[in-house]
Design a protein around this motif. Sequence first.
Motif, short mmCIF file in Angstrom:
data_model
loop_
_atom_site.label_atom_id
_atom_site.label_comp_id
_atom_site.label_asym_id
_atom_site.label_seq_id
_atom_site.Cartn_x
_atom_site.Cartn_y
_atom_site.Cartn_z
N LEU A 113 0.82 -1.21 0.00
CA LEU A 113 0.00 0.00 0.00
C LEU A 113 0.85 1.26 0.00
CD1 LEU A 113 -2.84 -0.99 2.50
CD2 LEU A 113 -3.08 -0.60 0.04
N LEU A 114 1.94 1.24 0.78
CA LEU A 114 2.80 2.43 0.82
C LEU A 114 3.46 2.68 -0.53
CD1 LEU A 114 4.04 4.71 2.51
CD2 LEU A 114 5.93 3.15 3.07
N ILE A 115 3.96 1.62 -1.16
CA ILE A 115 4.58 1.77 -2.49
C ILE A 115 3.59 2.36 -3.48
CG2 ILE A 115 5.54 0.49 -4.45
CD1 ILE A 115 6.74 -1.48 -2.41
N ASN A 116 2.35 1.90 -3.40
CA ASN A 116 1.32 2.44 -4.28
C ASN A 116 0.96 3.88 -3.93
OD1 ASN A 116 -1.10 2.02 -6.26
ND2 ASN A 116 -2.06 2.73 -4.37
N ASN A 117 0.79 4.15 -2.64
CA ASN A 117 0.29 5.47 -2.20
C ASN A 117 1.27 6.60 -2.47
OD1 ASN A 117 -1.86 4.00 -1.34
ND2 ASN A 117 -1.63 4.46 0.85
N VAL A 118 2.57 6.36 -2.26
CA VAL A 118 3.54 7.45 -2.40
C VAL A 118 3.67 7.91 -3.86
CG1 VAL A 118 4.86 6.81 -0.36
CG2 VAL A 118 5.48 5.83 -2.59
N GLN A 119 3.18 7.13 -4.78
CA GLN A 119 3.24 7.52 -6.19
C GLN A 119 2.03 8.35 -6.61
OE1 GLN A 119 4.60 4.18 -8.86
NE2 GLN A 119 4.46 2.96 -6.99
N LEU A 120 1.05 8.49 -5.72
CA LEU A 120 -0.17 9.23 -6.04
C LEU A 120 0.04 10.72 -5.87
CD1 LEU A 120 -2.72 6.91 -4.21
CD2 LEU A 120 -2.20 6.94 -6.66
N PRO A 121 -0.61 11.55 -6.68
CA PRO A 121 -0.49 13.01 -6.50
C PRO A 121 -1.08 13.44 -5.16
CG PRO A 121 -2.23 12.45 -8.09
CD PRO A 121 -1.50 11.19 -7.81
N GLY A 122 -0.38 14.33 -4.49
CA GLY A 122 -0.84 14.83 -3.19
C GLY A 122 -0.34 14.02 -2.01
N ALA A 123 0.27 12.85 -2.26
CA ALA A 123 0.75 12.02 -1.16
C ALA A 123 1.80 12.75 -0.32
CB ALA A 123 1.34 10.71 -1.71
#
Length: 620
Positions: free
Chosen positions: A257-267
């Motif tokens: 989840l962290l690997i996915n989330n940090v790539q999202l805009p606004g993270a």
Amino acid sequence: MGHGAQKTDEGVTVMAAERMRLEPDKGEKLPSPEFRWSPATTRRGRGTWSRQLEFTLVCVGNAVGLGNVWRFPYLCYRSGGGAFLIPYLIMLLLCGIPLLLMEFTIGQFTCLGPVHALAKLCPLLKGVGVATVVISFLLCTYYNVIITWALYYLFHSFRSSLPWQSCNNTWNIVENCSDGLPGNATHLRSASQQFFDYRLLQMSEGIEAIGSVRWDLFGLLLLAWIIVYFCIFKGVKSTGKVVYFTAIFPYLILIILLINNVQLPGAKDGILFFLTPKWSKLLEVQVWVNAAAQIFNSIGIGFGTMMSMASYNKFNNNVLKDTLIVAVTNSATSIFAGFVVFSAIGYMGHQHNLPVEDIATDGPGLVFVVYPEAFVTMPLAPMWASLFFFMLLCLGVDSQFAMVEVMVTSLMDAWEKNLLQFLKHKEIVVLVVCFVAFMLGIPNITQGGIYVFQLMDHYTAVVSLMFLAFFEVVAICWFYGVRRLSANYKKMLGAPPNFFFKLCWWFASPLLVTVILVSSIIRYTPARYGKTYTYPAWAEGLGWIISLCSIIWIPLGAAHTLYTSKGSFIQRLRSSVSPVTDVISTENRDLMVKLKSGIYRPSCSVVHFDSIDLTKQADM
């Protein structure tokens, strides 16, 4: 554990020695065979972990629970962001680690659950042991409801379109529903919030309108208890195998989840909000109280779970190593979960053009409202939702079966012979405990169940816990004493504890626990649900009754000890704060039990005494 006095030469020797002490004028000749005890001796009648790694994983699983995912990140952002880590780490160092080591030491040395261990260490406060079992049992009756919610969301995640992503459902109030986050429009509620309120809970207007049972949740609550039962029905043998999966799998999901989330805009904005310190917050007492409360609730100090788990250890297991692993892993997981949660919240703020502080919420809302809303906007949303809620299931089950094991351990320590005579097998005892807890949890799955849940949580995990922690620390650190505790530690590990731990046991930990308790009393606020609902007076009274279900055992235990002891009041008081036994080392012997104020029946010894009333000998 209920085996009766063993007819061995050693048993005769010690019994005769005790008769000699109590009736010296009879001049009974004392047999003199030397009796030894080896740390490798199997603990008679009590299971042990198949591998020591299983104990470590069970304790990590118990400490790392749902609170790490929702409670810690929320407290961190509300209490000064990165600045909150300073009081949190201080409390971990001065309170969390020393008191966890204390509970591990007592549990492993006595090989008893909290009820019998506390009764032998400090008879005056033997009620603390009973209280810890009661609070753990009360907690497990409603904690499993969270697992029920996780199962509900998990099963609703296996579809191409998540049911909480739109307002076009039968349960939605369309004129009051927002497909995104409502922001500052107070009359709007997000689709995710409406799914939680109107589909999952079908919540009523208040606790006054308890409503009917939610039968789909009833079935899932039953399933949750079936899962818990099969995790622990064989005792530590089955529990030890389950944790290889349930304790490790959540970390895999958090990393993904962290690997996915940090790539999202606004993270980045969410993570910065999580970490940016607000130094002025350090001057607020409540921030320090929050830090200490999080340590106690997360690690599980005062619940009796850690003491019960340690009672199944081998005598010479390295409890210091386990303490450091459990405490550090728990805190590292909390901080890591903060990155996972706030990176997603930052992404949500970017998507809906809202500041992060308008999104972050406390309690179940963060997990069952905010995070499901984040999945809606992610690619492959159903996959992420299913993984996340399966992770919650693993986190919850780990903590749940540890709390149930406290009750089972205490029952078996006290009445094993009678219970097995009636129920035949320990598996049936576990089944009865699970069934009773299941029945007590049913009010939480009615239409007004969320209000019952919040009331139970406030008066069990907040109000009662600090009282129990305070009296446990007083009983062990002051009445039983750091000298005896250190001697027990040395007997198991071969070396005394570090002076830092002794200093914490003597001064730092009791002082901090006292400050927390006093601050909690001074700053007491009644339970409430959300920002607007306040409980009626009768519900507040019910909450205090729930709290007293555990606390009341402390004065009752003290009164019973003083009443059943002999001598003047001062003599009774003096004997009641002295341990039932001192275990000391002697030259050329592994162990000698010196009977001070009664007969001690250690479960791990070859000598057992079941028929002697300890309290009636307390003044001798």
